[in-house]
Write an enzyme that holds these catalytic residues in place. Structure first.
Site, PDB file in Angstrom:
ATOM      1  N   LYS A  39       0.827  -1.222   0.000  1.00 42.86           N
ATOM      2  CA  LYS A  39       0.000   0.000   0.000  1.00 42.86           C
ATOM      3  C   LYS A  39       0.853   1.261   0.000  1.00 42.86           C
ATOM      4  O   LYS A  39       0.627   2.166  -0.765  1.00 42.86           O
ATOM      5  CB  LYS A  39      -0.802   0.102   1.306  1.00 42.86           C
ATOM      6  N   ARG A  72      -9.427   2.380   8.486  1.00 41.92           N
ATOM      7  CA  ARG A  72      -9.042   1.018   8.798  1.00 41.92           C
ATOM      8  C   ARG A  72     -10.102   0.302   9.627  1.00 41.92           C
ATOM      9  O   ARG A  72      -9.926  -0.871   9.987  1.00 41.92           O
ATOM     10  CB  ARG A  72      -7.756   1.070   9.608  1.00 41.92           C
ATOM     11  N   ARG A  78      11.177  -7.396   5.175  1.00 39.85           N
ATOM     12  CA  ARG A  78      11.264  -5.967   5.476  1.00 39.85           C
ATOM     13  C   ARG A  78      11.848  -5.751   6.878  1.00 39.85           C
ATOM     14  O   ARG A  78      12.584  -4.795   7.117  1.00 39.85           O
ATOM     15  CB  ARG A  78       9.858  -5.345   5.387  1.00 39.85           C
ATOM     16  N   ARG A 125      11.438  -2.035  11.530  1.00 32.86           N
ATOM     17  CA  ARG A 125      10.251  -1.434  12.144  1.00 32.86           C
ATOM     18  C   ARG A 125       9.848  -2.263  13.356  1.00 32.86           C
ATOM     19  O   ARG A 125       9.821  -3.486  13.293  1.00 32.86           O
ATOM     20  CB  ARG A 125       9.111  -1.441  11.120  1.00 32.86           C
ATOM     21  N   ARG A 150      -1.492  -8.180  13.394  1.00 30.09           N
ATOM     22  CA  ARG A 150      -1.956  -7.239  12.377  1.00 30.09           C
ATOM     23  C   ARG A 150      -2.835  -7.951  11.346  1.00 30.09           C
ATOM     24  O   ARG A 150      -3.804  -7.371  10.854  1.00 30.09           O
ATOM     25  CB  ARG A 150      -0.764  -6.543  11.705  1.00 30.09           C
TER      26      ARG A 150
HETATM   27  P1  ADP Z   1       0.894  -1.939   7.834  1.00 28.18           P
HETATM   28  O1  ADP Z   1      -0.130  -1.678   6.776  1.00 28.18           O
HETATM   29  O2  ADP Z   1       2.097  -2.665   7.326  1.00 28.18           O
HETATM   30  O3  ADP Z   1       0.328  -2.571   9.058  1.00 28.18           O
HETATM   31  P2  ADP Z   1       0.972   0.898   8.570  1.00 28.18           P
HETATM   32  O4  ADP Z   1       2.185   1.749   8.526  1.00 28.18           O
HETATM   33  O5  ADP Z   1      -0.154   1.265   7.659  1.00 28.18           O
HETATM   34  O6  ADP Z   1       1.514  -0.550   8.296  1.00 28.18           O
HETATM   35  O7  ADP Z   1       0.391   0.867  10.075  1.00 28.18           O
HETATM   36  C1  ADP Z   1       1.212   0.548  11.176  1.00 28.18           C
HETATM   37  C2  ADP Z   1       0.399   0.558  12.472  1.00 28.18           C
HETATM   38  O8  ADP Z   1      -0.096   1.890  12.719  1.00 28.18           O
HETATM   39  C3  ADP Z   1      -0.852  -0.312  12.503  1.00 28.18           C
HETATM   40  O9  ADP Z   1      -0.559  -1.655  12.817  1.00 28.18           O
HETATM   41  C4  ADP Z   1      -1.672   0.396  13.601  1.00 28.18           C
HETATM   42  O10 ADP Z   1      -1.192   0.084  14.892  1.00 28.18           O
HETATM   43  C5  ADP Z   1      -1.377   1.850  13.356  1.00 28.18           C
HETATM   44  N1  ADP Z   1      -2.365   2.448  12.425  1.00 28.18           N
HETATM   45  C6  ADP Z   1      -2.136   2.864  11.143  1.00 28.18           C
HETATM   46  N2  ADP Z   1      -3.263   3.345  10.593  1.00 28.18           N
HETATM   47  C7  ADP Z   1      -4.231   3.239  11.531  1.00 28.18           C
HETATM   48  C8  ADP Z   1      -5.624   3.556  11.572  1.00 28.18           C
HETATM   49  N3  ADP Z   1      -6.261   4.091  10.517  1.00 28.18           N
HETATM   50  N4  ADP Z   1      -6.309   3.299  12.711  1.00 28.18           N
HETATM   51  C9  ADP Z   1      -5.713   2.783  13.775  1.00 28.18           C
HETATM   52  N5  ADP Z   1      -4.399   2.454  13.817  1.00 28.18           N
HETATM   53  C10 ADP Z   1      -3.668   2.674  12.711  1.00 28.18           C
END
Ligand code: ADP
Length: 196
Positions: free
Chosen positions: A13, A88, A127, A133, A144
């Site tokens: 994404k 999300r 990754r 990370r 996740r």
């Molecule tokens: P990935 O898609 O690989 O899980 P992201 O960088 O999109 O990575 O998100 C990392 C973390 O940030 C998520 O696991 C969550 O804890 C938090 N997060 C990101 N976007 C949201 C959201 N819209 N609502 C709640 N938590 C979020």
């Protein structure tokens, strides 16, 4: 144009959204990047979010919504944004609709990147060795994926039931080819695409 790039963790994404945003000349608004930035800066939001993110859970809707609302109020968001990692949850999607309609806008398209779970695990563990990370652990990833299937997947049904255009894109294969497929779909839907 307001478009959402949707997909499980590790689906690409972030990579795709940033490339597509450049081609569209609109900001890439990535909830995860914004949250990591809050963590780095040690803000109240960052301190609250860090343990939740590390365990693979979701940061509470109200905190994320406030962060995104402030971002959408920035002048550069006026001509559209490409959202990544937001919404999300279904409540986030409902709130986003409300925020956008107050601005006379709406989600024009949802790009759904599809990648099988086995491939996601391989990508994220790879990754982990490169980026380090703190949530790219076996346990963080497992959580996740559970959260994705449980809380995030229903967001697609929400958009489907509201008649929003959803384009499913195969997220496995050549990165450039995937970007082109996304651009093509947005272009069909009226997006103005530059040559960058
Ligand atoms: P990935 O898609 O690989 O899980 P992201 O960088 O999109 O990575 O998100 C990392 C973390 O940030 C998520 O696991 C969550 O804890 C938090 N997060 C990101 N976007 C949201 C959201 N819209 N609502 C709640 N938590 C979020």
């Amino acid at each position: 144009m307001i478009a959402v790039v949707f997909g499980p963790p590790g689906s690409g994404k972030g990579t795709q959204a940033s490339r597509v945003a450049v081609r569209l000349g609109i900001p890439h608004v990535a909830a995860g990047d914004m949250l990591r930035n809050e963590v780095e800066r040690g803000t109240d939001l960052g301190r609250e979010a860090k343990p939740i993110m590390d365990s693979g859970g979701l940061v509470p809707d109200d905190l994320v919504v406030r962060m995104i609302d402030a971002r959408l109020n920035q002048p550069d968001a006026g001509k559209g944004v490409l959202l990544d990692g937001f919404p999300r949850t279904v409540p986030q999607a409902v709130t986003l609709d409300r925020m956008l309609s107050a601005r006379g806008d709406y989600v024009a398209e949802v790009i759904s990147l599809e990648v099988p779970d086995d491939e996601l695990k391989t990508r994220i563990l790879k990754r982990a060795t490169i980026e380090g990370r703190s949530d790219d652990t076996l346990e963080g990833l497992a959580n996740r994926l559970v959260v994705y299937h449980q809380d995030t997947w229903p967001v697609l049904d929400y958009y489907r039931s509201h008649g929003t255009r959803i384009e499913s894109i195969d997220g496995v294969g050549d990165i450039d080819a995937i970007t082109d497929r996304i651009i093509e779909s947005l272009r069909h839907n009226g997006a103005v695409v530059g040559s960058a």
